[in-house]
Motif scaffolding. Structure first.
Motif, PDB file in Angstrom:
ATOM      1  N   MET A 151       0.869  -1.202  -0.078  1.00  0.00           N
ATOM      2  CA  MET A 151      -0.024  -0.007  -0.119  1.00  0.00           C
ATOM      3  C   MET A 151       0.962   1.296  -0.112  1.00  0.00           C
ATOM      4  N   ILE A 152       0.628   2.118  -1.075  1.00  0.00           N
ATOM      5  CA  ILE A 152       1.366   3.517  -0.957  1.00  0.00           C
ATOM      6  C   ILE A 152       0.374   4.613  -1.394  1.00  0.00           C
ATOM      7  N   PHE A 153       0.820   5.754  -0.740  1.00  0.00           N
ATOM      8  CA  PHE A 153       0.029   7.225  -1.371  1.00  0.00           C
ATOM      9  C   PHE A 153       1.227   7.868  -1.393  1.00  0.00           C
ATOM     10  N   PHE A 154       1.085   8.888  -2.462  1.00  0.00           N
ATOM     11  CA  PHE A 154       2.094   9.801  -2.665  1.00  0.00           C
ATOM     12  C   PHE A 154       1.594  10.932  -3.380  1.00  0.00           C
ATOM     13  N   LYS A 155       2.187  12.024  -3.534  1.00  0.00           N
ATOM     14  CA  LYS A 155       1.917  13.293  -4.261  1.00  0.00           C
ATOM     15  C   LYS A 155       3.044  13.790  -4.966  1.00  0.00           C
ATOM     16  N   PHE A 156       2.900  14.292  -6.124  1.00  0.00           N
ATOM     17  CA  PHE A 156       4.069  14.946  -6.836  1.00  0.00           C
ATOM     18  C   PHE A 156       4.374  16.290  -6.501  1.00  0.00           C
ATOM     19  N   PRO A 157       5.526  16.971  -6.743  1.00  0.00           N
ATOM     20  CA  PRO A 157       5.793  18.326  -6.374  1.00  0.00           C
ATOM     21  C   PRO A 157       4.735  19.222  -6.949  1.00  0.00           C
ATOM     22  N   PHE A 158       4.348  20.261  -6.149  1.00  0.00           N
ATOM     23  CA  PHE A 158       3.316  21.428  -6.695  1.00  0.00           C
ATOM     24  C   PHE A 158       1.939  20.898  -7.107  1.00  0.00           C
ATOM     25  N   LYS A 159       1.622  19.563  -6.992  1.00  0.00           N
ATOM     26  CA  LYS A 159       0.349  19.201  -7.464  1.00  0.00           C
ATOM     27  C   LYS A 159      -0.396  18.539  -6.230  1.00  0.00           C
ATOM     28  N   PRO A 160      -1.792  18.979  -6.223  1.00  0.00           N
ATOM     29  CA  PRO A 160      -2.330  18.677  -4.652  1.00  0.00           C
ATOM     30  C   PRO A 160      -2.949  17.107  -4.739  1.00  0.00           C
TER      31      PRO A 160
ATOM     32  N   ILE B 104      -3.578  13.177  -4.552  1.00  0.00           N
ATOM     33  CA  ILE B 104      -3.091  12.095  -3.933  1.00  0.00           C
ATOM     34  C   ILE B 104      -3.270  10.935  -4.713  1.00  0.00           C
ATOM     35  N   PHE B 105      -2.118  10.125  -5.139  1.00  0.00           N
ATOM     36  CA  PHE B 105      -2.219   8.825  -5.983  1.00  0.00           C
ATOM     37  C   PHE B 105      -1.741   7.769  -5.135  1.00  0.00           C
ATOM     38  N   SER B 106      -2.280   6.614  -5.489  1.00  0.00           N
ATOM     39  CA  SER B 106      -2.115   5.435  -5.072  1.00  0.00           C
ATOM     40  C   SER B 106      -1.883   4.354  -6.168  1.00  0.00           C
ATOM     41  N   VAL B 107      -1.231   3.020  -5.989  1.00  0.00           N
ATOM     42  CA  VAL B 107      -1.023   2.157  -6.925  1.00  0.00           C
ATOM     43  C   VAL B 107      -1.839   0.849  -6.720  1.00  0.00           C
ATOM     44  N   GLN B 108      -3.004   0.765  -7.560  1.00  0.00           N
ATOM     45  CA  GLN B 108      -3.927  -0.155  -7.476  1.00  0.00           C
ATOM     46  C   GLN B 108      -4.527  -1.119  -8.426  1.00  0.00           C
ATOM     47  N   GLY B 109      -5.203  -2.266  -8.289  1.00  0.00           N
ATOM     48  CA  GLY B 109      -5.629  -2.796  -9.514  1.00  0.00           C
ATOM     49  C   GLY B 109      -4.830  -3.664 -10.061  1.00  0.00           C
ATOM     50  N   PRO B 110      -4.985  -4.202 -11.224  1.00  0.00           N
ATOM     51  CA  PRO B 110      -4.197  -5.282 -12.022  1.00  0.00           C
ATOM     52  C   PRO B 110      -2.739  -4.942 -12.054  1.00  0.00           C
ATOM     53  N   ALA B 111      -1.870  -6.055 -11.764  1.00  0.00           N
ATOM     54  CA  ALA B 111      -0.571  -5.873 -11.639  1.00  0.00           C
ATOM     55  C   ALA B 111       0.220  -5.944 -12.857  1.00  0.00           C
TER      56      ALA B 111
ATOM     57  N   SER C 157       3.010  -2.509  -7.746  1.00  0.00           N
ATOM     58  CA  SER C 157       2.577  -2.780  -9.176  1.00  0.00           C
ATOM     59  C   SER C 157       0.996  -2.946  -9.235  1.00  0.00           C
ATOM     60  N   GLY C 158       0.714  -2.263 -10.598  1.00  0.00           N
ATOM     61  CA  GLY C 158      -0.612  -2.021 -10.538  1.00  0.00           C
ATOM     62  C   GLY C 158      -0.682  -0.635 -11.436  1.00  0.00           C
ATOM     63  N   MET C 159      -1.829   0.078 -11.153  1.00  0.00           N
ATOM     64  CA  MET C 159      -2.076   1.301 -12.108  1.00  0.00           C
ATOM     65  C   MET C 159      -2.093   2.385 -11.287  1.00  0.00           C
ATOM     66  N   LEU C 160      -1.628   3.384 -11.513  1.00  0.00           N
ATOM     67  CA  LEU C 160      -1.503   4.798 -10.865  1.00  0.00           C
ATOM     68  C   LEU C 160      -3.007   5.116 -10.792  1.00  0.00           C
ATOM     69  N   THR C 161      -3.659   5.548  -9.437  1.00  0.00           N
ATOM     70  CA  THR C 161      -4.893   5.718  -9.277  1.00  0.00           C
ATOM     71  C   THR C 161      -4.973   6.871  -8.264  1.00  0.00           C
ATOM     72  N   GLU C 162      -5.811   8.004  -8.592  1.00  0.00           N
ATOM     73  CA  GLU C 162      -5.910   9.254  -7.872  1.00  0.00           C
ATOM     74  C   GLU C 162      -7.006   8.899  -6.881  1.00  0.00           C
ATOM     75  N   ILE C 163      -6.680   9.456  -5.753  1.00  0.00           N
ATOM     76  CA  ILE C 163      -7.449   9.333  -4.552  1.00  0.00           C
ATOM     77  C   ILE C 163      -7.980  10.607  -3.960  1.00  0.00           C
ATOM     78  N   SER C 164      -9.214  10.715  -3.689  1.00  0.00           N
ATOM     79  CA  SER C 164      -9.729  12.043  -3.206  1.00  0.00           C
ATOM     80  C   SER C 164      -9.292  12.172  -1.738  1.00  0.00           C
ATOM     81  N   GLU C 165      -9.028  13.341  -1.385  1.00  0.00           N
ATOM     82  CA  GLU C 165      -8.690  13.671   0.145  1.00  0.00           C
ATOM     83  C   GLU C 165      -9.465  12.895   1.190  1.00  0.00           C
ATOM     84  N   ASP C 166     -11.060  13.057   0.810  1.00  0.00           N
ATOM     85  CA  ASP C 166     -12.225  12.516   1.734  1.00  0.00           C
ATOM     86  C   ASP C 166     -11.866  11.007   1.930  1.00  0.00           C
TER      87      ASP C 166
END
Ligand SMILES: C=C(O[C@H]1C=CC=C(C(=O)O)[C@@H]1O)C(=O)O
Length: 331
Positions: free
Chosen positions: A1-10, A12-19, A38-47
């Motif tokens: 399980m990972i969550f991250f954000k890129f510089p200057f962008k609000p 949040i992404f995770s890596v999910q789904g088919p590997a 492994s998986g797909m980069l997926t955006e996650i809302s802050e909520d």
């Protein structure tokens, strides 16, 4: 399980789904250890992110059982040894680091960290940083920093990197020590890029702010061949911003000077999207065990270093992480 954000962008992404793909890979300082998602980069809302209950600290203190934090006196003694080593071997710099240990029981309030809120605070404290939090195979890490080892644009073949070194509190004036510390990083990067490109654009050196401290920074942009990308990254890592010059000589010296393995600290994080491949240097980071947080902090030592100032620098860098650790409410 990972969550991250890129510089200057609000976002949040995770890596999910088919590997099918491995979009996120952590590589350790010594390149012997990797952590992949492994998986797909997926955006996650802050909520949605806030609804997650991230329990990070269940590692059974693997490898940390013998851990004893170095005292100020011990670390300063080691800095003195490194200053002598740098002078005797006539080398421009060597980067020394230590681990600061923060047992959860010493934290205020409940003594338990709220990792979800802590990550969001880290993101808002360092909007210009790559920030992440992950838990994988017994390892739990969090970090936020803005040093780019490389960014490759798949459409234009433009490659960007930076020389980032020298540290002072925001209001202090740069001295020869920091200027001489950043210069070898810049020369090292330029020499490598020259092997791969005839079109290198180098910026002026300017101040880079990171929370409570500033660094000296120079930016590089070159057009490269896609096939050279892996070799350029292999040549660049570890840059003298985290290791020293000459590279292999300093890598060996670090292994003898430092008490604990650096693991993912001062390694890099590779992230691949449709347009880009980015590599962030993993600094201002911490790992979490069942009993506490291990903060990784270091600094470049050269002939002009002062042991007290170098200690203070590592304390400032540790504070940059620590102030973002929020404890859960006591009901
Ligand atoms: C090695 C670290 O920082 C590097 C990046 C910026 C400034 C540095 C310095 O002033 O020593 C280091 O080269 C660290 O934060 O642990």
């Amino acid at each position: 399980m990972i969550f991250f954000k890129f510089p200057f962008k609000p976002e949040i992404f995770s890596v999910q789904g088919p590997a099918k793909e491995i979009p996120v890979r952590f590589v350790s300082f010594d390149e012997k250890e990797t952590v992949t998602f492994s998986g797909m980069l997926t955006e996650i809302s802050e909520d949605d992110f806030l609804r997650m209950e991230l329990t990070m600290a269940d590692e059974k203190s693997n490898g940390y059982l013998q851990f004893r934090e170095e005292s100020k006196e011990e670390y300063q003694g080691k800095i003195e040894q490194v200053i002598t080593f740098v002078k005797e071997n006539n080398i421009p710099k060597l980067v020394l680091s230590r681990q600061k240990y923060m047992p959860y029981r010493s934290l205020s309030g409940s003594g338990e960290i709220d990792f979800t809120k802590s990550f969001l605070k880290l993101c808002s404290s360092y909007p210009n940083a790559f920030a992440y939090i992950f838990k994988d195979g017994g390892k739990s890490w969090m970090g936020a920093f803005s040093e780019l080892l490389g960014r490759f644009n798949k459409n234009t073949s433009a490659f960007e990197t930076m020389s980032l070194a020298g540290t002072l509190p925001l209001n202090d004036e740069w001295t020869e020590k920091e200027i001489e510390e950043q210069k070898p990083v810049s020369l090292y990067i330029a020499d490598i890029l020259k092997k791969y490109s005839n079109t290198i654009h180098i910026s002026e050196t300017y101040d880079h702010h990171s929370g409570n401290i500033k660094h000296l920074r120079t930016d590089y942009k070159a057009i490269i061949k896609k096939n050279d990308l892996d070799q350029i990254i292999a040549d660049l890592h570890p840059t003298p911003a985290v290791c020293g010059i000459p590279k292999e000589f300093c890598q060996k010296a670090i292994a003898t000077f430092e008490k604990h393995p650096r693991s993912l600290y001062a390694g890099y994080i590779r992230i691949e999207t449709d347009e880009e491949i980015q590599y962030f240097v993993n600094l201002r980071c911490a790992s979490f065990t069942e009993s506490g947080a291990h903060l990784y902090v270091g600094g470049g030592i050269n002939a002009k270093s002062n042991a007290e100032k170098e200690w203070q620098e590592t304390e400032l860098k540790a504070a940059a992480i620590l102030k973002n650790l929020i404890t859960t409410d006591v009901i």
